[in-house]
Structure formats: C-alpha cells, structure tokens
Scaffold this motif. Sequence first.
Motif, PDB file in Angstrom:
ATOM      1  N   GLU A 111      -7.200  -3.010   7.815  1.00 20.60           N
ATOM      2  CA  GLU A 111      -6.635  -1.876   7.078  1.00 20.60           C
ATOM      3  C   GLU A 111      -6.519  -2.189   5.592  1.00 20.60           C
ATOM      4  O   GLU A 111      -6.832  -1.354   4.742  1.00 20.60           O
ATOM      5  CB  GLU A 111      -5.257  -1.513   7.637  1.00 20.60           C
ATOM      6  N   LEU A 112      -6.094  -3.398   5.296  1.00 24.92           N
ATOM      7  CA  LEU A 112      -5.925  -3.799   3.904  1.00 24.92           C
ATOM      8  C   LEU A 112      -7.275  -3.932   3.200  1.00 24.92           C
ATOM      9  O   LEU A 112      -7.425  -3.544   2.040  1.00 24.92           O
ATOM     10  CB  LEU A 112      -5.143  -5.114   3.840  1.00 24.92           C
ATOM     11  N   GLN A 160       3.690  -6.357   4.016  1.00 26.97           N
ATOM     12  CA  GLN A 160       3.975  -5.344   5.027  1.00 26.97           C
ATOM     13  C   GLN A 160       3.108  -4.101   4.841  1.00 26.97           C
ATOM     14  O   GLN A 160       3.607  -2.982   4.802  1.00 26.97           O
ATOM     15  CB  GLN A 160       5.466  -5.010   5.003  1.00 26.97           C
ATOM     16  N   SER A 161       1.799  -4.332   4.749  1.00 26.93           N
ATOM     17  CA  SER A 161       0.856  -3.243   4.458  1.00 26.93           C
ATOM     18  C   SER A 161      -0.230  -3.084   5.512  1.00 26.93           C
ATOM     19  O   SER A 161      -1.276  -2.518   5.234  1.00 26.93           O
ATOM     20  CB  SER A 161       0.219  -3.466   3.082  1.00 26.93           C
ATOM     21  N   GLY A 162      -0.012  -3.614   6.708  1.00 32.67           N
ATOM     22  CA  GLY A 162      -0.975  -3.409   7.781  1.00 32.67           C
ATOM     23  C   GLY A 162      -1.828  -4.626   8.074  1.00 32.67           C
ATOM     24  O   GLY A 162      -1.599  -5.721   7.551  1.00 32.67           O
ATOM     25  N   SER A 163      -2.820  -4.416   8.901  1.00 33.26           N
ATOM     26  CA  SER A 163      -3.712  -5.495   9.343  1.00 33.26           C
ATOM     27  C   SER A 163      -4.700  -5.860   8.237  1.00 33.26           C
ATOM     28  O   SER A 163      -4.836  -5.140   7.239  1.00 33.26           O
ATOM     29  CB  SER A 163      -4.491  -5.046  10.581  1.00 33.26           C
ATOM     30  N   ASP A 164      -5.402  -6.964   8.433  1.00 33.65           N
ATOM     31  CA  ASP A 164      -6.428  -7.372   7.469  1.00 33.65           C
ATOM     32  C   ASP A 164      -7.484  -6.284   7.312  1.00 33.65           C
ATOM     33  O   ASP A 164      -7.922  -5.988   6.204  1.00 33.65           O
ATOM     34  CB  ASP A 164      -7.094  -8.678   7.911  1.00 33.65           C
ATOM     35  N   GLN A 210       1.501  -9.846   6.040  1.00 30.39           N
ATOM     36  CA  GLN A 210       1.753  -8.776   7.002  1.00 30.39           C
ATOM     37  C   GLN A 210       3.211  -8.698   7.457  1.00 30.39           C
ATOM     38  O   GLN A 210       3.766  -7.618   7.585  1.00 30.39           O
ATOM     39  CB  GLN A 210       0.835  -8.954   8.215  1.00 30.39           C
ATOM     40  N   ASN A 252      -2.857 -11.103   2.637  1.00 32.55           N
ATOM     41  CA  ASN A 252      -2.097 -10.194   3.492  1.00 32.55           C
ATOM     42  C   ASN A 252      -0.835 -10.896   3.985  1.00 32.55           C
ATOM     43  O   ASN A 252      -0.894 -11.791   4.816  1.00 32.55           O
ATOM     44  CB  ASN A 252      -2.945  -9.715   4.674  1.00 32.55           C
ATOM     45  N   TYR A 281      -8.441  -0.514   2.353  1.00 33.70           N
ATOM     46  CA  TYR A 281      -7.681  -0.042   1.201  1.00 33.70           C
ATOM     47  C   TYR A 281      -8.241  -0.657  -0.088  1.00 33.70           C
ATOM     48  O   TYR A 281      -8.437   0.040  -1.090  1.00 33.70           O
ATOM     49  CB  TYR A 281      -6.200  -0.380   1.367  1.00 33.70           C
ATOM     50  N   THR A 299       0.821  -1.211   0.000  1.00 37.05           N
ATOM     51  CA  THR A 299       0.000   0.000   0.000  1.00 37.05           C
ATOM     52  C   THR A 299       0.855   1.260   0.000  1.00 37.05           C
ATOM     53  O   THR A 299       0.431   2.303  -0.496  1.00 37.05           O
ATOM     54  CB  THR A 299      -0.938   0.025   1.222  1.00 37.05           C
ATOM     55  N   TRP A 300       2.053   1.185   0.535  1.00 36.77           N
ATOM     56  CA  TRP A 300       2.947   2.336   0.641  1.00 36.77           C
ATOM     57  C   TRP A 300       3.832   2.521  -0.589  1.00 36.77           C
ATOM     58  O   TRP A 300       4.645   3.443  -0.631  1.00 36.77           O
ATOM     59  CB  TRP A 300       3.826   2.204   1.897  1.00 36.77           C
TER      60      TRP A 300
END
Length: 186
Positions: free
Chosen positions: A110-111, A104-108, A129, A127, A114, A77-78
């Motif tokens: 958050e993803l 490495q884009s956050g929790s389920d 993570q 994910n 997104y 995501t980043w």
Amino acid sequence: MTHNWQQRIKQAWRNPWINNGVWILAAVIIYLVLRPYFQGDVVRDQAPDFQVYSLSGDPITLSELRGEAVLIHFWATWCPICTFSRDGVENIGRDYRVLSIATQSGSDAELLAYAQEHGMNPAWIINDQDGQLFRRYGAKAVPADFIINPHGDVQFVEVGVTSAWGLRMRLWWAQRFSKQTSPHPA
C-alpha cells in the motif's frame, strides 16, 4: 461613553484587516500553547539507532550514516499536513540524506503504491507500520522532523508544519557547525 466605545469596536471589527489579524493572532497563540504537547517527549542528545529496510529493499542503519547530516522525517499517508511538506522533503533528498518514515500507514504494498502515485523515492521510505520507531523518537504528532548531525546527535526537532527551506537551513547548519553533545562512540 461606553456606548461610543462599543460602536468603535464594532466598526473596527468590520474592517477585514483587523478581523483577519485578530483571527491569525488567535491561531498563532493556540499553536504556541499546543506546541509543547505536540513535541511530546522527543529524544534529545544521541539519536536512537535502528536497522530497517527501505521500501526498495535496501538495508538502512542510522549509525552507518555518521559523518553526514540526516533528516528523519516522520509522516503518514492519512495526515493532510504531511502532504503539504511531501514535495519539499523529496527535494531536500537530492542534497541531503533523508529517511522518510511513514508511520501507521498500511502495508509495504500500500505504501509503495502511495509513493509511486505521488512521485516519491521508495529508496528513502521506511514503513513504520506499527509506529515503533515513531514512539522511540517520542513525538506525538506528524509530521515530525529530526535533524541528526554528523556525530549522531539530534540537533533540531520540529513537530508540525515546517518549510522545506527551514529544514534545508537546519541540515546545512548541522552539517557545518555541529559539535558532539552526547558521550557515545564515533
């Protein structure tokens, strides 16, 4: 005579076609020099198997997808380059199996937020993570794309920006012309 050449070079450099051409050439050379680093120690031959769940809760086992070409797309995501390829990968998923692995884009939660915000299919998103799958495949940068042929072998690898049509052509090739390259059970 030397002064004359310096004047010609300065005059040529003022030409936008020459100036831009030199900068583009320099960027391509830098990319080609750095590409081996980005590729890292990517896997070749048999793709490492994994058992995971998609964001929609569906179980996914890579070895159960034998018989069809699969795109494993690592992204984050980043990552600004990943946003460039996002829609193309989603479109490819209409015709081919896509495993979209967010590393490495956050929790389920958050993803999932997104994915919903960007119109992505959560049934294809995994994910990663802690980056464990990403490390198993050996890439050092995102986006990283692995085309797995119907025999379960890594047929193509692309780390960095690539086009949707390029991925689509590699999937087509892997589906139709692949040969088993590693000795493993079918």
